[in-house]
Motif scaffolding. Structure first.
Motif, short mmCIF file in Angstrom:
data_model
loop_
_atom_site.label_atom_id
_atom_site.label_comp_id
_atom_site.label_asym_id
_atom_site.label_seq_id
_atom_site.Cartn_x
_atom_site.Cartn_y
_atom_site.Cartn_z
N TYR A 57 0.84 -1.21 0.00
CA TYR A 57 0.00 0.00 0.00
C TYR A 57 0.87 1.25 0.00
O TYR A 57 0.62 2.22 -0.74
N SER A 58 1.91 1.24 0.83
CA SER A 58 2.76 2.43 0.93
C SER A 58 3.45 2.73 -0.39
O SER A 58 3.64 3.89 -0.77
N LEU A 59 3.84 1.69 -1.13
CA LEU A 59 4.48 1.90 -2.43
C LEU A 59 3.51 2.49 -3.43
O LEU A 59 3.86 3.40 -4.19
N ALA A 60 2.29 1.96 -3.45
CA ALA A 60 1.28 2.48 -4.38
C ALA A 60 1.02 3.96 -4.15
O ALA A 60 0.87 4.74 -5.10
N HIS A 61 0.98 4.36 -2.90
CA HIS A 61 0.74 5.77 -2.57
C HIS A 61 2.00 6.62 -2.75
O HIS A 61 1.92 7.75 -3.25
N ASP A 62 3.16 6.10 -2.37
CA ASP A 62 4.40 6.87 -2.53
C ASP A 62 4.70 7.18 -3.99
O ASP A 62 5.33 8.20 -4.30
N ASP A 63 4.28 6.30 -4.90
CA ASP A 63 4.55 6.49 -6.32
C ASP A 63 3.66 7.53 -6.98
O ASP A 63 3.92 7.94 -8.12
N LEU A 64 2.61 7.98 -6.30
CA LEU A 64 1.66 8.91 -6.89
C LEU A 64 2.32 10.25 -7.23
O LEU A 64 3.30 10.65 -6.60
N PRO A 65 1.77 10.97 -8.21
CA PRO A 65 2.34 12.28 -8.57
C PRO A 65 2.45 13.25 -7.40
O PRO A 65 3.39 14.05 -7.35
N ALA A 66 1.53 13.21 -6.47
CA ALA A 66 1.58 14.12 -5.32
C ALA A 66 2.68 13.75 -4.34
O ALA A 66 3.04 14.58 -3.49
N MET A 67 3.22 12.55 -4.46
CA MET A 67 4.29 12.10 -3.56
C MET A 67 5.61 12.07 -4.32
O MET A 67 6.18 13.12 -4.61
N ASP A 68 6.08 10.87 -4.67
CA ASP A 68 7.38 10.76 -5.34
C ASP A 68 7.28 10.79 -6.86
O ASP A 68 8.29 10.89 -7.54
N ASP A 69 6.06 10.65 -7.42
CA ASP A 69 5.82 10.76 -8.85
C ASP A 69 6.70 9.80 -9.66
O ASP A 69 7.49 10.22 -10.50
N ASP A 70 6.55 8.51 -9.39
CA ASP A 70 7.34 7.49 -10.08
C ASP A 70 6.50 6.75 -11.11
O ASP A 70 5.31 6.48 -10.89
N ASP A 71 7.13 6.39 -12.21
CA ASP A 71 6.46 5.67 -13.29
C ASP A 71 6.74 4.18 -13.25
O ASP A 71 5.99 3.39 -13.86
N LEU A 72 7.85 3.78 -12.60
CA LEU A 72 8.26 2.38 -12.56
C LEU A 72 8.39 1.88 -11.14
O LEU A 72 8.85 2.61 -10.25
N ARG A 73 8.00 0.63 -10.94
CA ARG A 73 8.17 -0.04 -9.64
C ARG A 73 8.40 -1.52 -9.94
O ARG A 73 7.60 -2.15 -10.60
N ARG A 74 9.51 -2.06 -9.47
CA ARG A 74 9.87 -3.47 -9.74
C ARG A 74 9.89 -3.76 -11.23
O ARG A 74 9.51 -4.83 -11.69
N GLY A 75 10.32 -2.77 -12.01
CA GLY A 75 10.44 -2.94 -13.45
C GLY A 75 9.13 -2.88 -14.21
O GLY A 75 9.11 -3.10 -15.43
N GLN A 76 8.02 -2.57 -13.53
CA GLN A 76 6.71 -2.50 -14.15
C GLN A 76 6.09 -1.12 -13.93
O GLN A 76 6.51 -0.39 -13.04
N PRO A 77 5.10 -0.74 -14.75
CA PRO A 77 4.44 0.55 -14.51
C PRO A 77 3.85 0.59 -13.10
O PRO A 77 3.31 -0.40 -12.60
N THR A 78 3.98 1.73 -12.46
CA THR A 78 3.37 1.90 -11.14
C THR A 78 1.85 1.83 -11.26
O THR A 78 1.29 1.89 -12.36
N VAL A 79 1.18 1.68 -10.13
CA VAL A 79 -0.26 1.43 -10.17
C VAL A 79 -1.00 2.57 -10.87
O VAL A 79 -1.90 2.32 -11.69
N HIS A 80 -0.63 3.80 -10.59
CA HIS A 80 -1.37 4.91 -11.21
C HIS A 80 -1.07 5.02 -12.70
O HIS A 80 -1.87 5.61 -13.45
N LYS A 81 0.03 4.45 -13.16
CA LYS A 81 0.32 4.43 -14.60
C LYS A 81 -0.39 3.26 -15.28
O LYS A 81 -0.88 3.39 -16.40
N ALA A 82 -0.43 2.12 -14.60
CA ALA A 82 -1.10 0.96 -15.17
C ALA A 82 -2.62 1.12 -15.16
O ALA A 82 -3.31 0.57 -16.02
N PHE A 83 -3.14 1.91 -14.21
CA PHE A 83 -4.58 2.13 -14.08
C PHE A 83 -4.85 3.64 -14.17
O PHE A 83 -4.92 4.18 -15.25
N ASP A 84 -4.98 4.30 -13.06
CA ASP A 84 -5.15 5.75 -13.00
C ASP A 84 -4.96 6.17 -11.55
O ASP A 84 -4.89 5.32 -10.67
N GLU A 85 -4.89 7.47 -11.30
CA GLU A 85 -4.58 7.94 -9.95
C GLU A 85 -5.66 7.57 -8.95
O GLU A 85 -5.36 7.14 -7.82
#
Length: 315
Positions: free
Chosen positions: A96-124
């Motif tokens: 859960y913390s990774l999904a939220h930390d990756d959001l644009p309002a937080m760390d704004d990351d596009d990749l996690r474990r070599g895959q699109p982050t949750v908000h990139k694979a789905f939406d914010e």
């Protein structure tokens, strides 16, 4: 393995190092199965939400936190399988913390474990709700009778997870981390300030992963105190090693964007003390973690290897 730890434990031969890697992979596979079963039992959830939760939690990661829980429980005399529900709850909260930390309002990351982050694979919006659902599912799992037959132990596990993940743990550390970027005014962090921030943001949940293993196994107060020293030191070393990797590695190796700490002006020991200074403190923490296990024999070797792995990892 770091060359600075030749005397910290029984000589780490190539065979024993390989045994650790095999155990780590086996525990990760068991956790993948456990998490998959947890999601399969909740098929009544909205399909898109469940798919996003699966995306956040399955199919990658070293599963270090569950490893620490299961290995600590085994060290203290419990069957490894009895610790899997508790370990899964800790991993769900971590995801859960990774999904939220990756959001644009937080760390704004596009990749996690070599895959699109949750908000990139789905939406914010889906990523926020998936994180919320993973967080609450973590408490559902750890409070359930399947986590431990004793209501008292389940209550202690639930309380410990809340503290590790809440405002005086991971969430509080994330708030300090955002403040350290200068979002709400200039921020000057001393090395001690940085260590405090990291002890909350990363160290608290890692330390609880160790504590939880002892709770599941019914370890006595003296053993729990030693395990607490180990967990705190490993948690501190993990974040410093992560900061070093962010400085040295590339995105392909890390499975996520590299160099983001410097871009955002984050407070890290690398920026405060340089690479050599950060490595020295990381090595000191690993030494302390291994020393905390002095009262145990060879049965604690997997935890000793885990401490070395934290300092030597490359992803």
């Amino acid at each position: 393995m770091s060359a600075s730890h030749p005397d910290n434990a029984p000589a780490a031969t190539a065979a024993s190092a390989q045994a650790f890697q095999t155990r780590l992979a086996d525990r990760a596979a068991a956790m993948e199965t456990t998490l998959t079963e947890i999601f399969n039992r909740r098929s009544a959830a909205p399909p898109r939400l469940l798919a996003a939760m699966r995306h956040a939690a399955l199919g990658g990661g070293k599963r270090l936190r569950p490893f620490l829980t299961v290995e600590t429980a085994a060290l203290c005399g419990a069957e490894a399988a009895t610790a899997l529900p508790t370990a899964a709850a800790i991993e769900l909260l971590h995801c859960y913390s990774l999904a939220h930390d990756d959001l644009p309002a937080m760390d704004d990351d596009d990749l996690r474990r070599g895959q699109p982050t949750v908000h990139k694979a789905f939406d914010e919006a889906t990523a926020i709700l998936a994180g919320d659902a993973l967080l609450t599912l973590a408490f559902e799992v750890i409070a359930d009778a399947g986590a431990h037959p004793s209501p008292d132990v389940r209550a202690r596990l639930t309380l410990g997870l809340a503290r590790a993940g809440g405002m005086t743990g991971m969430v509080g550390g994330q708030m300090l981390d955002l403040a350290a970027e200068g979002r709400w005014g200039a921020a000057r962090l001393s090395p001690d300030d940085i260590l405090h921030l990291q002890a909350l943001k990363t160290g608290a949940l890692l330390a609880f992963a160790v504590e939880a293993g002892g709770l599941v196994a019914g370890a006595d107060a003296d053993v729990q105190a030693r395990l607490a020293r180990y967990g705190k030191a490993v948690g501190g070393a993990f974040q410093i090693a992560d900061d070093i990797l962010d400085h040295e590695a590339d995105a392909e190796t890390l499975g996520k964007r590299a160099g983001k700490d410097a871009e955002k002006g984050k407070g890290t020991l690398v920026t405060a003390l340089g690479l050599s200074g950060a490595r020295a403190i990381c090595d000191e923490l690993i030494d302390g973690a291994i020393a905390a296990l002095d009262c145990f024999g060879a049965e604690a070797d997997m935890l000793r290897h885990a401490a070395r792995f934290v300092g030597a990892r490359r992803s």
